[in-house]
Design a protein around this motif. Structure first.
Motif, PDB file in Angstrom:
ATOM      1  N   ASP A 176       0.849  -1.194   0.000  1.00 51.37           N
ATOM      2  CA  ASP A 176       0.000   0.000   0.000  1.00 51.37           C
ATOM      3  C   ASP A 176       0.885   1.245   0.000  1.00 51.37           C
ATOM      4  O   ASP A 176       1.504   1.574   1.005  1.00 51.37           O
ATOM      5  N   GLU A 177       0.970   1.924  -1.142  1.00 57.02           N
ATOM      6  CA  GLU A 177       1.810   3.119  -1.310  1.00 57.02           C
ATOM      7  C   GLU A 177       3.233   2.868  -0.780  1.00 57.02           C
ATOM      8  O   GLU A 177       3.752   3.635   0.045  1.00 57.02           O
ATOM      9  N   PRO A 178       3.902   1.811  -1.233  1.00 51.50           N
ATOM     10  CA  PRO A 178       5.192   1.435  -0.645  1.00 51.50           C
ATOM     11  C   PRO A 178       6.312   2.429  -0.882  1.00 51.50           C
ATOM     12  O   PRO A 178       7.346   2.368  -0.210  1.00 51.50           O
ATOM     13  N   THR A 179       6.140   3.346  -1.843  1.00 53.13           N
ATOM     14  CA  THR A 179       7.182   4.333  -2.130  1.00 53.13           C
ATOM     15  C   THR A 179       6.762   5.741  -1.731  1.00 53.13           C
ATOM     16  O   THR A 179       7.459   6.707  -2.036  1.00 53.13           O
ATOM     17  N   GLY A 180       5.638   5.850  -1.026  1.00 53.05           N
ATOM     18  CA  GLY A 180       5.074   7.166  -0.712  1.00 53.05           C
ATOM     19  C   GLY A 180       5.975   8.054   0.110  1.00 53.05           C
ATOM     20  O   GLY A 180       5.895   9.280   0.020  1.00 53.05           O
ATOM     21  N   ASN A 181       6.845   7.459   0.938  1.00 49.67           N
ATOM     22  CA  ASN A 181       7.736   8.244   1.802  1.00 49.67           C
ATOM     23  C   ASN A 181       9.192   8.208   1.342  1.00 49.67           C
ATOM     24  O   ASN A 181      10.093   8.537   2.116  1.00 49.67           O
ATOM     25  N   LEU A 182       9.405   7.814   0.074  1.00 52.90           N
ATOM     26  CA  LEU A 182      10.776   7.627  -0.409  1.00 52.90           C
ATOM     27  C   LEU A 182      11.123   8.593  -1.537  1.00 52.90           C
ATOM     28  O   LEU A 182      10.242   9.047  -2.268  1.00 52.90           O
ATOM     29  N   ASP A 183      12.414   8.875  -1.687  1.00 51.39           N
ATOM     30  CA  ASP A 183      12.861   9.675  -2.820  1.00 51.39           C
ATOM     31  C   ASP A 183      12.857   8.816  -4.078  1.00 51.39           C
ATOM     32  O   ASP A 183      12.633   7.599  -4.028  1.00 51.39           O
ATOM     33  N   SER A 225      12.748   4.768  -4.420  1.00 49.95           N
ATOM     34  CA  SER A 225      11.527   4.215  -5.014  1.00 49.95           C
ATOM     35  C   SER A 225      11.871   3.242  -6.134  1.00 49.95           C
ATOM     36  O   SER A 225      11.288   2.147  -6.238  1.00 49.95           O
ATOM     37  N   GLU A 226      12.819   3.633  -6.966  1.00 42.37           N
ATOM     38  CA  GLU A 226      13.248   2.758  -8.060  1.00 42.37           C
ATOM     39  C   GLU A 226      13.836   1.455  -7.510  1.00 42.37           C
ATOM     40  O   GLU A 226      13.559   0.360  -8.021  1.00 42.37           O
ATOM     41  N   GLU A 227      14.600   1.582  -6.460  1.00 43.32           N
ATOM     42  CA  GLU A 227      15.223   0.428  -5.808  1.00 43.32           C
ATOM     43  C   GLU A 227      14.149  -0.548  -5.302  1.00 43.32           C
ATOM     44  O   GLU A 227      14.229  -1.766  -5.525  1.00 43.32           O
ATOM     45  N   ILE A 228      13.142   0.000  -4.628  1.00 37.78           N
ATOM     46  CA  ILE A 228      12.073  -0.835  -4.070  1.00 37.78           C
ATOM     47  C   ILE A 228      11.267  -1.505  -5.173  1.00 37.78           C
ATOM     48  O   ILE A 228      10.952  -2.712  -5.095  1.00 37.78           O
ATOM     49  N   MET A 229      10.936  -0.785  -6.222  1.00 31.74           N
ATOM     50  CA  MET A 229      10.130  -1.371  -7.298  1.00 31.74           C
ATOM     51  C   MET A 229      10.917  -2.437  -8.053  1.00 31.74           C
ATOM     52  O   MET A 229      10.338  -3.417  -8.532  1.00 31.74           O
ATOM     53  N   ASN A 230      12.213  -2.272  -8.151  1.00 36.80           N
ATOM     54  CA  ASN A 230      13.024  -3.313  -8.790  1.00 36.80           C
ATOM     55  C   ASN A 230      13.077  -4.576  -7.934  1.00 36.80           C
ATOM     56  O   ASN A 230      13.142  -5.695  -8.471  1.00 36.80           O
ATOM     57  N   THR A 280       2.063   7.507 -11.347  1.00 44.45           N
ATOM     58  CA  THR A 280       2.089   6.799 -12.634  1.00 44.45           C
ATOM     59  C   THR A 280       3.448   6.173 -12.922  1.00 44.45           C
ATOM     60  O   THR A 280       3.523   5.117 -13.558  1.00 44.45           O
ATOM     61  N   ASP A 281       4.528   6.798 -12.441  1.00 44.82           N
ATOM     62  CA  ASP A 281       5.849   6.215 -12.703  1.00 44.82           C
ATOM     63  C   ASP A 281       6.064   4.938 -11.903  1.00 44.82           C
ATOM     64  O   ASP A 281       6.822   4.055 -12.323  1.00 44.82           O
ATOM     65  N   ILE A 282       5.394   4.797 -10.770  1.00 40.50           N
ATOM     66  CA  ILE A 282       5.457   3.555 -10.000  1.00 40.50           C
ATOM     67  C   ILE A 282       4.593   2.481 -10.666  1.00 40.50           C
ATOM     68  O   ILE A 282       5.013   1.327 -10.820  1.00 40.50           O
ATOM     69  N   ALA A 283       3.416   2.849 -11.105  1.00 40.15           N
ATOM     70  CA  ALA A 283       2.538   1.899 -11.801  1.00 40.15           C
ATOM     71  C   ALA A 283       3.200   1.368 -13.068  1.00 40.15           C
ATOM     72  O   ALA A 283       2.929   0.238 -13.488  1.00 40.15           O
ATOM     73  N   ALA A 284       4.077   2.156 -13.661  1.00 45.83           N
ATOM     74  CA  ALA A 284       4.735   1.749 -14.909  1.00 45.83           C
ATOM     75  C   ALA A 284       5.627   0.517 -14.724  1.00 45.83           C
ATOM     76  O   ALA A 284       5.946  -0.155 -15.705  1.00 45.83           O
TER      77      ALA A 284
END
Length: 230
Positions: free
Chosen positions: A166-173, A177-182, A201-205
Motif C-alpha cells: 500500500d503506497e510502498p514508495t510514498g515516503n521515499l525519494d 523508489s526505483e530500488e524498491i520497485m526493482n 504513474t511512474d510507479i505503476a509503470a
C-alpha cells in the motif's frame, strides 16, 4: 488466485452509508504484477483491505485461492493472512527499538516457528533484499529505502504467495523508489503475485497491469505493454 464477483463494500457512519466499492468484478492471476490506481476516495485502499482479508465484502463474492472470504471465520481469515499474504505499508511499521532481523522474525514468532528456523529464515530474507550487512541495525540507523527493504523482508518471512503493498514508495525519494520497485519486480519474476496501490504513474509503470478506480468502480483495466504480460 484473486477473484471478485460483483463485490460491494458499504461502511455505515451514523445514519449515513458510504459505498466504497460498487459492483467490482475482477480476476488477478497467479504470478501477476498489478497496480491499483485512483484518486483519494476512489476505493483503492478499501479494495486492498478486502484483498488482504482485513475486511469482508458487504455483498458479492471474494475468493482467494479457493477460499470464500465472505463466509470464512475470523480464525480462518487470520490463518490466510499469516500463511498466504505478505503486507508492505507506506510507513514501514517497524518496531523502532528492535533490530532489522528481529523485525523480520516477528511474523514467524507469531506463527510458532522455532528460534533457529526463524533466525535462518530472517537472515535469508534480508539477504534477498540486499541488507546482509544491516541485519542488526535498528530502524533509526537505516535510511527510508533500507527500512522499506526490511519491511519487504518481513513480508517474505512466511513464504506468502501474494504480496500486498500500500503506497510502498510514498515516503521515499525517487532513487529509493526505483530500488524498491526493482525488488518487487525480481520477487514477481521469482513467482510472487504482487499487488501495489499507488497514485504515482511512474510507479505503476513497473507493473504488468494497471487497474484504475473512480467512485468505487473500475474505470479502466489495461495491460502495460511496455512491461509485457506473463
Amino acid at each position: 488466485m484473486i477473484t471478485f464477483e460483483d463485490v460491494d463494500k458499504v461502511y455505515a457512519s451514523g445514519e449515513m452509508k458510504v459505498h466504497a466499492l460498487k459492483g467490482v468484478s475482477l480476476h488477478i492471476h497467479e504470478r501477476e504484477f498489478v497496480s491499483i490506481m485512483g484518486p483519494s476516495g476512489s476505493g483503492k485502499s478499501t479494495l486492498m483491505n478486502v484483498i488482504g482479508c482485513l475486511d469482508k465484502p458487504s455483498s458479492g463474492i471474494y475468493t482467494l485461492d479457493g477460499i470464500n472470504v465472505g463466509t470464512a471465520s475470523s480464525k480462518q481469515l487470520s490463518q490466510v493472512r499469516n500463511q498466504k499474504i505478505g503486507f508492505v505499508f507506506q510507513n514501514f511499521n517497524l518496531l523502532k527499538r528492535t533490530s532489522a532481523i528481529e523485525n523480520v522474525e516477528l511474523p514467524m514468532l507469531y506463527g510458532g516457528r522455532a528460534k533457529k528456523e526463524r533466525l535462518e529464515k530472517a537472515q535469508y530474507c534480508l539477504e534477498r533484499v540486499g541488507l546482509k550487512d544491516r541485519m542488526y541495525h535498528k530502524p533509526n540507523e537505516l535510511s527510508g529505502g533500507q527500512q522499506q527493504r526490511v519491511a519487504i523482508a518481513r513480508a517474505l518471512s512466511n513464504d506468502p504467495a501474494i504480496i500486498l503493498a500500500d503506497e510502498p514508495t510514498g515516503n521515499l525519494d525517487s532513487a529509493s523508489s526505483e530500488e524498491i520497485m526493482n525488488i518487487f519486480r525480481t520477487l514477481n519474476d521469482n513467482g510472487n503475485t504482487i499487488v501495489v496501490v499507488t497514485h504515482e504513474t511512474d510507479i505503476a509503470a513497473y507493473t504488468q497491469r494497471i487497474i484504475c478506480f473512480r467512485d468505487g468502480r473500475i474505470e479502466t483495466d489495461r495491460f502495460n505493454m511496455e512491461r509485457g504480460v506473463i
